[in-house]
Write a protein that holds these residues in place. Structure first.
Motif, mmCIF file in Angstrom:
data_model
loop_
_atom_site.group_PDB
_atom_site.id
_atom_site.type_symbol
_atom_site.label_atom_id
_atom_site.label_comp_id
_atom_site.label_asym_id
_atom_site.label_seq_id
_atom_site.Cartn_x
_atom_site.Cartn_y
_atom_site.Cartn_z
ATOM 1 N N ARG A 31 0.836 -1.200 0.000
ATOM 2 C CA ARG A 31 0.000 0.000 0.000
ATOM 3 C C ARG A 31 0.878 1.261 0.000
ATOM 4 O O ARG A 31 0.648 2.197 -0.768
ATOM 5 N N SER A 43 -7.464 3.545 -3.727
ATOM 6 C CA SER A 43 -7.887 3.357 -5.117
ATOM 7 C C SER A 43 -8.077 1.875 -5.367
ATOM 8 O O SER A 43 -7.665 1.025 -4.561
ATOM 9 N N SER A 63 -10.503 7.471 -8.217
ATOM 10 C CA SER A 63 -9.521 7.083 -7.201
ATOM 11 C C SER A 63 -9.180 8.274 -6.306
ATOM 12 O O SER A 63 -9.490 9.427 -6.622
ATOM 13 N N ASP A 105 -10.014 -10.208 -8.100
ATOM 14 C CA ASP A 105 -8.568 -10.251 -7.809
ATOM 15 C C ASP A 105 -8.271 -11.287 -6.733
ATOM 16 O O ASP A 105 -7.313 -12.055 -6.842
ATOM 17 N N ARG A 137 -13.626 1.664 -13.203
ATOM 18 C CA ARG A 137 -12.565 1.788 -12.189
ATOM 19 C C ARG A 137 -11.690 3.021 -12.423
ATOM 20 O O ARG A 137 -10.464 2.956 -12.373
ATOM 21 N N TRP A 175 -12.132 -6.311 -6.836
ATOM 22 C CA TRP A 175 -11.332 -6.859 -5.728
ATOM 23 C C TRP A 175 -11.738 -8.312 -5.437
ATOM 24 O O TRP A 175 -10.910 -9.114 -5.026
ATOM 25 N N ASP A 224 -6.530 0.202 -7.524
ATOM 26 C CA ASP A 224 -5.191 -0.366 -7.688
ATOM 27 C C ASP A 224 -4.506 -0.584 -6.333
ATOM 28 O O ASP A 224 -3.869 -1.618 -6.118
ATOM 29 N N SER A 226 -6.066 -3.562 -4.655
ATOM 30 C CA SER A 226 -5.695 -4.768 -5.421
ATOM 31 C C SER A 226 -4.271 -5.186 -5.091
ATOM 32 O O SER A 226 -3.972 -6.381 -4.939
ATOM 33 N N SER A 227 -3.375 -4.201 -4.960
ATOM 34 C CA SER A 227 -1.974 -4.527 -4.633
ATOM 35 C C SER A 227 -1.882 -5.181 -3.260
ATOM 36 O O SER A 227 -1.057 -6.077 -3.054
ATOM 37 N N LYS A 262 -2.945 -8.717 -3.657
ATOM 38 C CA LYS A 262 -1.938 -9.509 -4.369
ATOM 39 C C LYS A 262 -0.688 -9.747 -3.510
ATOM 40 O O LYS A 262 0.102 -10.644 -3.786
ATOM 41 N N LYS A 279 2.198 2.554 -3.217
ATOM 42 C CA LYS A 279 1.264 3.139 -4.198
ATOM 43 C C LYS A 279 0.628 4.456 -3.748
ATOM 44 O O LYS A 279 0.083 5.192 -4.570
#
Ligand code: SF4
Ligand code: SF4
Length: 743
Positions: free
Chosen positions: A120, A588, A583, A656, A580, A653, A590, A593-594, A597, A123
């Motif tokens: 997090r 966001s 943000s 993901d 999407r 999400w 992304d 999602s990070s 992941k 980003k």
């Protein structure tokens, strides 16, 4: 931003004993290549704080603190948000206080949380606050007791105020009262209303500009920059305002609908408001022939708490009847008064007034139901009454009958919308129904907002415009517009004054926070706002319809036009956007999602399944902290991700997480419904609605729909969380591993 990341692992509060802190540091350095990693025995202490401060001075601009909950010690870990990114990893409440020490699963949990925090932090970028020239004038709409009190409160605090009243004079209903019920101990004597003095104080205050006989034609803009157009005596004028207090009061319930109680049929059946007019004129005489009233029957809850009329209690009708009983008794010591009630509600110290009136032997109280009211051939009225305490039907003879009618807020929308609210429409259905009524839809339009979502304040079921009566009283679903007095809740003058002061304070808070680029409640620290990558917008209108606060207007091509200062930063629009493209600098699609992941998913499901739990930061996440404080143990295979609101969860999400091999997804948000507590009004309900659709999709993909579960929880139900986690993991064991794990 060129990131220089410092990672700080606290070994205090037992973290160092329960976990291998060296291994955590190694992970940060090797997997995430952080610039430095330090282990410290007490990061929140003075020396620990100095270590971090010194590193920031030496160039660290991204600080990852793995220690206690981000909700704890926020003063100790506070940095300039515009230059330093801060990420808190919750190793205390969510790891070591709820899981066994020195255990492989506990260590894996801590490592995953650290990975998620580091992902997090990579980003997130610092906010760029939205700051424009703003006007701090407070506009107060309505010149009754609430409006006068709000105007005075704001003016005394040093703010310029514009007070707009549509009738030719100030004072509202209070000017129509003969007396008010007692506000001071020992709560026996009726009091003057004091409204004239209040009006004078407002008129003499140099900070308050008064516009009587004036209507608002339209309001455009947003907090800090409202453009208000007025019409007075056919002339138009404009003013600017930073925040608005709506204090437009109530209308008494329409007594003509109470013909079953004789109103409109018998001239001597009147309302409590008519009784005030009669008392102001002098002797209490019955309207039909002017004879002085020797006996008066008051019927309480006339059209209130009644499913055919107003279903709610208006809170002051009982007290009004008790007060008027004294009008009758004090004028004529030989008079008789009957008070016929379902229940008597005299909150707090007003109970003393009730007891005082009860001591008068000529005021008779009877509990039950009115069966019939008839005229007795010019001799008065006969009220047939089923007395539930005596267990028999009695007949009460009276010169006059007074109906204690309730209050209808002047914000009430048209019948259609009320019927819709009653029918239990879901937030999703409501959003897609595109309700954008014009001002004519409202009985008493007041604001005439130029908002995509409609011209007046959205209301709750009964027409009151609150947004969260538990945590944020006075706030409405239109940021910067606050409701006070009887438009917000049925209230007497004391409660109205209190409301008015609260709403004025909220309005002040709003202009001050807006001036500094911060959000208003509940995210008052937040300087981010939604950023839209418009090149990919398909004009689907989801964001404009689903934002609970009406932030987006639209252009003629249906492009969303955000008004950042209206935004509460719930990110429900981010959750709703299928492209999407919405943000925030620190939140966001992304970024989350990070984090998903970053979770390590072991191959051996039998031993170590994995579950992602999205927890709303308002109730569910703090509830899990409380579970930690109470050392309630729960399953170590759950990875918690805090979200601003469950409505901000974008369905990507879920995809993901499943494609990463996560076995199940839990979503836990605020309760919603009639006793609703969703801090962003409809986010939790929207999430529930959207996730039902996702579950249908899972079934179509031959995936068990139980892999996704949505729960609602209030903060006080913290002890339920471990059970929810454990039950969900049990279900995952029953349905087996996520088949995508093997792909
Ligand atoms: S973050 Fe919330 S309040 Fe702001 S625009 Fe999006 S949905 Fe509306
Ligand atoms: S939800 Fe997304 S795609 Fe739809 S109108 Fe809004 S920004 Fe455009």
């Amino acid at each position: 931003m060129d990131k220089k990341t410092g990672t700080y692992i606290c070994s205090g509060c037992g973290i160092g004993d329960a976990l291998d802190a060296d291994k955590l540091c190694e992970l940060a350095t090797k997997e995430y290549k952080v610039d430095l990693c330090r282990i410290h025995p007490s990061l929140c202490g003075e020396e620990g704080a100095q270590v971090i401060k010194k590193d920031i001075e030496d160039g660290v601009n991204t600080v990852v603190i793995a220690a206690c909950s981000p909700r704890a010690k926020s003063d100790s870990f506070s940095y300039d948000t515009t230059t330093t990114v801060l990420e808190r990893v919750n190793l205390r409440e969510h790891v070591i206080w709820t899981h066994p020490s020195d255990d492989e699963d506990t260590q894996m949990l801590a490592e995953d949380y650290l990975r998620m925090g580091l992902a997090r932090a990579q980003k997130v970028s610092p906010p760029e606050p939205f700051q424009e020239a703003i006007d701090k004038t407070i506009l107060v709409v309505g010149g009754g007791i609430s409006g006068l009190s709000s105007a005075l409160g704001a003016a005394k605090a040093g703010y310029e105020v514009c007070l707009v009243e549509k009738s030719p004079s100030l004072g509202g209903w209070m000017t129509k009262l003969y007396k008010q019920f007692p506000k001071h101990p020992p709560y026996h004597e009726l009091e003057d209303t004091g409204i004239e003095a209040k009006i004078k104080e407002v008129e003499e205050n140099p900070r308050i500009k008064i516009f009587v006989g004036t209507e608002i034609e339209k309001i455009e803009g947003a907090p800090g920059m409202f453009d208000v157009q007025l019409r007075q005596n056919g002339n138009q004028s404009n003013l600017k305002a930073g925040a608005i207090v709506q204090a437009t009061g109530f209308t008494p319930y329409d007594a003509s609908k109470l013909d079953s109680l004789g109103f409109g049929k018998c001239p001597d059946v009147i309302t409590t408001l008519q009784m005030e007019e009669i008392a102001q004129e002098g002797k209490i005489k019955r309207p039909s022939d002017g004879k002085e009233a020797e006996s008066v029957a008051f019927i309480l809850c006339a059209g209130s708490r009644d499913e055919n009329h107003l279903t709610y209690c208006s809170s002051v009708c009982c007290l009004t009847a008790l007060k008027q009983a004294l009008y009758v008794r004090q004028q004529n010591p030989d008079s008789k008064v009957y008070i016929l009630y379902k229940d008597i509600r005299t909150p707090a110290q007003y109970e003393d007034f009730y007891s005082w009136v009860q001591e008068d032997g000529s005021v008779v109280f009877a509990r039950g139901e009115v069966l019939n009211i008839t005229e007795d051939g010019g001799k008065g009225l006969v009220v047939e009454f089923n007395d539930v305490l005596l267990g028999e039907v009695i007949a009460v003879k009276a010169d006059m009958v007074v109906l204690a009618t309730g209050m209808v807020p002047n914000s009430v929308p048209g019948e259609v919308q009320l019927a819709k609210a009653d029918s239990g429409t879901t937030a999703g259905e409501e959003a897609s129904a595109e309700i954008a009524p014009d001002s004519g839809f409202y009985a008493s339009p007041a604001l005439h907002l130029k908002y995509r979502q409609g011209p007046e304040l959205p209301t709750l079921k009964y027409g009151f415009p609150d947004s969260h009566f538990i945590c944020f009283p006075y706030e409405t679903r239109r940021t910067g517009i606050y409701a006070a007095g009887c438009v917000r809740q049925p209230a007497d003058s004391a409660v109205s004054v209190e409301d008015a002061t609260g709403a004025a304070l909220k309005a002040i808070q709003c202009v001050e926070l807006t001036a500094r680029g911060y959000a208003v409640h509940p995210r008052t620290w937040d300087q981010t706002y939604p950023d839209l990558f418009m090149q990919r917008c398909t004009q689907c209108k989801r964001c404009t319809e689903e934002c609970p606060f009406g932030v987006y207007n639209e252009d003629e091509k249906f492009n969303p036009l955000p008004n950042p200062t209206r935004c509460r930063r719930c990110a429900i629009c981010m959750g709703s956007c299928p492209e999407r493209i919405i943000s925030f600098k620190d939140y966001s699609v992304d970024i989350i999602s990070s984090m998903i992941k970053a979770i390590e998913v072991p191959d051996e499901f039998e031993e170590k399944p994995r579950v992602v739990a999205f927890l709303c930061e308002n109730d569910a996440y703090p509830a899990l902290d409380i579970a930690g404080i109470n050392r309630l143990a729960y399953n170590p295979y759950v990875r918690v991700i805090p979200v601003r609101c469950l409505g901000s969860v974008n369905i990507v999400w879920i995809a993901d997480a499943l494609s990463k091999g996560i076995d199940g997804i839990l979503m836990i948000g605020c309760k919603y419904g009639d006793d609703y507590q969703c801090h962003f009004v409809k986010g939790s309900e929207l999430a529930d609605y959207r996730m039902e659709k996702v579950q249908e999709t899972l079934t179509r993909l031959v995936l068990e729909k139980d892999r996704l579960q949505v729960h609602q929880l209030s903060i006080s139900e913290y002890e339920k969380l471990p059970q929810i986690f454990d039950d969900f993991l049990k279900r995952m064991e029953e349905i087996g591993p996520n088949p995508y794990k093997e792909l």
